[in-house]
Design a protein around this motif. Structure first.
Motif, PDB file in Angstrom:
ATOM      1  N   MET A  92      12.626 -20.089  -6.808  1.00 48.12           N
ATOM      2  CA  MET A  92      12.203 -18.784  -6.331  1.00 48.12           C
ATOM      3  C   MET A  92      10.690 -18.742  -6.199  1.00 48.12           C
ATOM      4  N   ALA A  93      10.218 -18.458  -4.975  1.00 48.98           N
ATOM      5  CA  ALA A  93       8.784 -18.296  -4.733  1.00 48.98           C
ATOM      6  C   ALA A  93       8.431 -16.849  -4.423  1.00 48.98           C
ATOM      7  N   SER A  94       9.406 -16.035  -3.957  1.00 51.01           N
ATOM      8  CA  SER A  94       9.139 -14.608  -3.793  1.00 51.01           C
ATOM      9  C   SER A  94       8.860 -14.011  -5.165  1.00 51.01           C
ATOM     10  N   THR A  95       7.971 -13.060  -5.215  1.00 54.80           N
ATOM     11  CA  THR A  95       7.545 -12.516  -6.493  1.00 54.80           C
ATOM     12  C   THR A  95       8.684 -11.828  -7.251  1.00 54.80           C
ATOM     13  N   VAL A  96       8.681 -11.982  -8.571  1.00 54.54           N
ATOM     14  CA  VAL A  96       9.633 -11.264  -9.409  1.00 54.54           C
ATOM     15  C   VAL A  96       9.250  -9.789  -9.506  1.00 54.54           C
ATOM     16  N   GLY A  97       8.174  -9.397  -8.847  1.00 55.75           N
ATOM     17  CA  GLY A  97       7.850  -7.982  -8.706  1.00 55.75           C
ATOM     18  C   GLY A  97       8.651  -7.316  -7.617  1.00 55.75           C
ATOM     19  N   HIS A  98       9.445  -8.090  -6.911  1.00 53.68           N
ATOM     20  CA  HIS A  98      10.257  -7.599  -5.799  1.00 53.68           C
ATOM     21  C   HIS A  98      11.721  -7.889  -6.086  1.00 53.68           C
ATOM     22  N   GLN A  99      12.611  -7.159  -5.420  1.00 57.97           N
ATOM     23  CA  GLN A  99      14.038  -7.298  -5.702  1.00 57.97           C
ATOM     24  C   GLN A  99      14.561  -8.706  -5.420  1.00 57.97           C
ATOM     25  N   THR A 100      14.026  -9.369  -4.417  1.00 50.22           N
ATOM     26  CA  THR A 100      14.448 -10.735  -4.135  1.00 50.22           C
ATOM     27  C   THR A 100      14.227 -11.628  -5.345  1.00 50.22           C
ATOM     28  N   GLY A 101      13.045 -11.526  -5.937  1.00 49.72           N
ATOM     29  CA  GLY A 101      12.751 -12.339  -7.108  1.00 49.72           C
ATOM     30  C   GLY A 101      13.585 -11.975  -8.311  1.00 49.72           C
ATOM     31  N   ILE A 102      13.811 -10.677  -8.525  1.00 50.48           N
ATOM     32  CA  ILE A 102      14.615 -10.223  -9.662  1.00 50.48           C
ATOM     33  C   ILE A 102      16.048 -10.735  -9.546  1.00 50.48           C
ATOM     34  N   LEU A 103      16.642 -10.558  -8.378  1.00 51.25           N
ATOM     35  CA  LEU A 103      18.048 -10.925  -8.216  1.00 51.25           C
ATOM     36  C   LEU A 103      18.252 -12.437  -8.198  1.00 51.25           C
ATOM     37  N   PHE A 104      17.465 -13.147  -7.378  1.00 52.21           N
ATOM     38  CA  PHE A 104      17.755 -14.551  -7.119  1.00 52.21           C
ATOM     39  C   PHE A 104      16.889 -15.512  -7.922  1.00 52.21           C
ATOM     40  N   GLY A 105      15.842 -14.972  -8.586  1.00 53.43           N
ATOM     41  CA  GLY A 105      15.038 -15.813  -9.454  1.00 53.43           C
ATOM     42  C   GLY A 105      15.328 -15.610 -10.925  1.00 53.43           C
ATOM     43  N   ILE A 106      15.960 -14.473 -11.267  1.00 50.46           N
ATOM     44  CA  ILE A 106      16.256 -14.175 -12.675  1.00 50.46           C
ATOM     45  C   ILE A 106      17.749 -13.964 -12.901  1.00 50.46           C
ATOM     46  N   THR A 107      18.329 -12.970 -12.216  1.00 50.37           N
ATOM     47  CA  THR A 107      19.707 -12.574 -12.525  1.00 50.37           C
ATOM     48  C   THR A 107      20.726 -13.626 -12.111  1.00 50.37           C
ATOM     49  N   CYS A 108      20.640 -14.134 -10.886  1.00 52.85           N
ATOM     50  CA  CYS A 108      21.602 -15.151 -10.425  1.00 52.85           C
ATOM     51  C   CYS A 108      21.633 -16.385 -11.327  1.00 52.85           C
ATOM     52  N   PRO A 109      20.484 -16.974 -11.652  1.00 54.22           N
ATOM     53  CA  PRO A 109      20.533 -18.158 -12.520  1.00 54.22           C
ATOM     54  C   PRO A 109      21.138 -17.868 -13.891  1.00 54.22           C
ATOM     55  N   ILE A 110      20.796 -16.740 -14.482  1.00 51.08           N
ATOM     56  CA  ILE A 110      21.317 -16.437 -15.817  1.00 51.08           C
ATOM     57  C   ILE A 110      22.823 -16.207 -15.771  1.00 51.08           C
ATOM     58  N   VAL A 111      23.298 -15.466 -14.787  1.00 53.46           N
ATOM     59  CA  VAL A 111      24.736 -15.212 -14.678  1.00 53.46           C
ATOM     60  C   VAL A 111      25.497 -16.519 -14.470  1.00 53.46           C
ATOM     61  N   THR A 162       1.760  -8.156   5.050  1.00 54.03           N
ATOM     62  CA  THR A 162       3.132  -8.411   4.610  1.00 54.03           C
ATOM     63  C   THR A 162       3.423  -7.710   3.286  1.00 54.03           C
ATOM     64  N   THR A 163       4.703  -7.539   3.021  1.00 51.64           N
ATOM     65  CA  THR A 163       5.180  -7.014   1.749  1.00 51.64           C
ATOM     66  C   THR A 163       5.204  -8.149   0.724  1.00 51.64           C
ATOM     67  N   PRO A 164       5.465  -7.846  -0.563  1.00 50.49           N
ATOM     68  CA  PRO A 164       5.517  -8.910  -1.577  1.00 50.49           C
ATOM     69  C   PRO A 164       6.551  -9.988  -1.305  1.00 50.49           C
ATOM     70  N   SER A 165       7.615  -9.647  -0.550  1.00 48.35           N
ATOM     71  CA  SER A 165       8.647 -10.640  -0.277  1.00 48.35           C
ATOM     72  C   SER A 165       8.417 -11.403   1.017  1.00 48.35           C
ATOM     73  N   GLY A 166       7.274 -11.145   1.684  1.00 52.27           N
ATOM     74  CA  GLY A 166       6.951 -11.882   2.898  1.00 52.27           C
ATOM     75  C   GLY A 166       7.329 -11.184   4.185  1.00 52.27           C
ATOM     76  N   LYS A 167       7.914  -9.973   4.108  1.00 51.99           N
ATOM     77  CA  LYS A 167       8.256  -9.244   5.327  1.00 51.99           C
ATOM     78  C   LYS A 167       7.006  -8.596   5.918  1.00 51.99           C
ATOM     79  N   ILE A 168       6.955  -8.545   7.235  1.00 50.45           N
ATOM     80  CA  ILE A 168       5.807  -7.944   7.908  1.00 50.45           C
ATOM     81  C   ILE A 168       5.829  -6.430   7.719  1.00 50.45           C
ATOM     82  N   GLN A 169       4.693  -5.864   7.309  1.00 50.37           N
ATOM     83  CA  GLN A 169       4.573  -4.415   7.161  1.00 50.37           C
ATOM     84  C   GLN A 169       4.295  -3.816   8.534  1.00 50.37           C
TER      85      GLN A 169
END
Length: 543
Positions: free
Chosen positions: A234-253, A521-528
């Motif tokens: 995971m390179a998207s920040t854990v300050g964003h939902q992408t990082g929370i879900l796929f960098g923290i929650t998915c691996p632990i589950v 861009t937003t924290p997850s890399g999307k264009i604002q």
């Protein structure tokens, strides 16, 4: 303390019972998954970051110690704990500790500065705020201390690293005396306050429960057959939902290891794949583009990388074909999701390259999609574009701002996403554009996503965004903003020739072209786009 239940849009009781019966709501907490792995394989790697790694046993122990430390600072069930942390293992420890305490986790991206931090803290009203002393040359501790006087409620501040006067050291939180912890929360309690990442201006506070977060993570794990042997990057920040879900929650589950890259760098990513045998990564399309252009790609062993998930926009055919050549052992997939719904749609591992490039995918287990007419009443037939509404066990339960729920939910638990698209006869979803991005030129809706994907397929174009600028006669015109590949050239005549050669309806051609060095861009890399749109309006008006 807030009455969180008063802010929730409750699921229909029959739907909730169905989610539990199907196993999508597991009535479990993140901490329980950590405890399960720690009991069986305490030495299994849980998190790898730039500063080292920790095992599941260490993760469980540190989370328990942190839960005591947060309790000593006044955190009780339902209290908000805000954190502005890089992709460090401490963010994972915090998430697990909050799940144990019943605290509401609110993460903030490290890219935000005082103005945005103050806005989010005023809305969140945290009991505790956790920051690094400094990251990427910015003094986070000093910044939050400047913000605190403007807040109606002043949180305790804990700092990872050198702690200024008036703050608490992270290490002291973990090293202090153990205290009696409260009873663990119910899985239907609010677990997360996630602010939207800013594509439309002021953030909305999205509320998820333990059950909805774990449902989102487990559906992704199931779709891509993720297990303990996998290593998730995971390179998207854990300050964003992408990082929370796929960098923290998915691996632990899944009981697998997570590699958290604190700042995106494609050369470093390629090295990390070989070093840690990374098997999956999830990010926006620019991550894939950068990887394919990494100087060291051909010299590294990428054979462990079995899934590269690009979420947020349709995959251009040319980019996907290049990925197929350069990453032959990697399955390229896309999908659609948002903070409110989790990742609701993904491609299947069995999808062909053509399918991955033409559809966003199938609903994940439990998720349901409908395409509604302009009045949000009638379902449209396959192939007809309309408003996308979503429901399922992964969907959030409401907003911090009460008025938003009434405006965004329909009867039957359906959430109005603000996106438009259609369903194919096979049941795949194709997003055409976001409602807020529609450009109406002389009464004709311009399919923004289609124009962007076509321009992105040009060999000279590295990134593109099409935004509206006002026009006195037509109402709006389209402006194409592009970032070019190194050394490439691209002008207005070349754009028109490209669009003509690809037979795009002339009414959809952008009337303006702006070549930019970079995009907001937003924290997850999307264009604002709201920032870009304002800038282009000023430039076009002035020209």
């Amino acid at each position: 303390m807030r009455d969180w239940k008063a802010l929730l849009t409750q699921f229909d009781p029959e739907a909730a019972a169905r989610y539990r019966e199907a196993g999508w709501w597991r009535d479990r907490l993140l901490v329980e998954y950590v405890e399960d792995v720690a009991a069986e394989a305490a030495d299994r790697t849980a998190v790898i970051d730039a500063r080292g790694e920790i095992t599941y046993g260490e993760l469980g122990d540190q989370a328990e110690a942190l839960a005591s430390g947060l309790t000593r600072l006044g955190v009780t069930p339902g209290a908000v704990v805000s954190a502005q942390l890089p992709n460090w293992h401490e963010a994972v420890v915090l998430a697990v500790a909050c799940s144990q305490l019943g605290a509401v986790l609110n993460t903030i991206s490290p890219i935000f500065r005082e103005r945005d931090i103050a806005t989010m803290l005023r809305l969140a009203e945290p009991t505790v705020l956790i920051v690094p002393d400094a990251f990427n040359g910015f003094d986070h501790a000093a910044a939050v201390l400047r913000v605190l006087p403007a807040l109606a409620r002043t949180p305790s501040v804990a700092v990872i690293g050198a702690a200024p006067e008036g703050t608490v050291r992270w290490t002291d939180l973990l090293a202090g005396p153990a205290v009696d912890l409260p009873a663990r929360p119910h899985p239907d309690d609010v677990a997360q306050l996630a602010f939207t990442s800013g594509t439309t201006g002021e953030p909305k506070g999205v509320l998820h429960t333990h059950n909805t977060l774990i449902a989102s993570a487990s559906s992704y794990d199931e779709r891509y057959e993720i297990g303990p042997e996998d290593v998730i990057h995971m390179a998207s920040t854990v300050g964003h939902q992408t990082g929370i879900l796929f960098g923290i929650t998915c691996p632990i589950v899944a009981g697998s290891a997570a590699v958290l890259q604190q700042s995106w760098n494609p050369v470093q990513f390629v090295e990390l794949v070989e070093k840690h045998r990374i098997s999956l990564t999830n990010g926006a399309i620019p991550f894939l583009t950068d990887t394919l252009h990494a100087d060291n790609l051909d010299g590294q062993d990428m054979s462990s990388l079995r899934v590269f998930s690009c979420i947020g926009a349709g995959l251009p055919q040319a980019l996907a074909e290049e990925a197929g050549r350069r990453l032959p052992t990697t399955k390229l997939v896309g999908g659609w999701g948002m903070t409110e719904t989790g990742l609701a749609v993904t491609n299947l591992l069995t999808d062909t390259l053509e399918t991955v490039c033409t559809v966003d995918g199938r609903p994940v287990p439990g998720a349901e999609l409908r395409i509604l007419d302009e009045m949000f009443v009638e379902d449209l037939p396959a192939g007809s574009e309309g408003h996308l509404v979503v429901r399922g066990p992964q969907r959030h339960l409401g907003f911090l701002q009460p008025g938003l729920s009434q405006a965004n939910f329909l009867e039957g638990d359906w959430y109005v996403t603000g996106d438009r698209g259609y369903l194919t006869e096979a049941g795949d979803f194709v997003m055409t554009t976001r409602s807020k991005d529609i450009i109406v030129r002389g009464g004709e809706n311009i399919p923004v996503a289609e124009v962007e994907n076509l321009l992105l397929a040009h060999p000279s174009v590295a990134m593109v965004a099409v935004v509206a600028v006002p026009d006195e006669r037509l109402g709006e015109k389209a402006c194409a903003c592009v970032r070019l590949e190194p050394g490439a050239s691209f002008d207005f005549a070349g754009m028109e020739a490209w669009l003509r050669d690809h037979q795009l309806t002339k009414q959809f051609w952008p009337e303006y072209l702006k070549v930019l060095e970079g995009f907001p861009t937003t924290p997850s890399g999307k264009i604002q786009k709201f920032v870009l749109r304002d800038r282009m309006v000023s430039e076009v008006t002035a020209s």
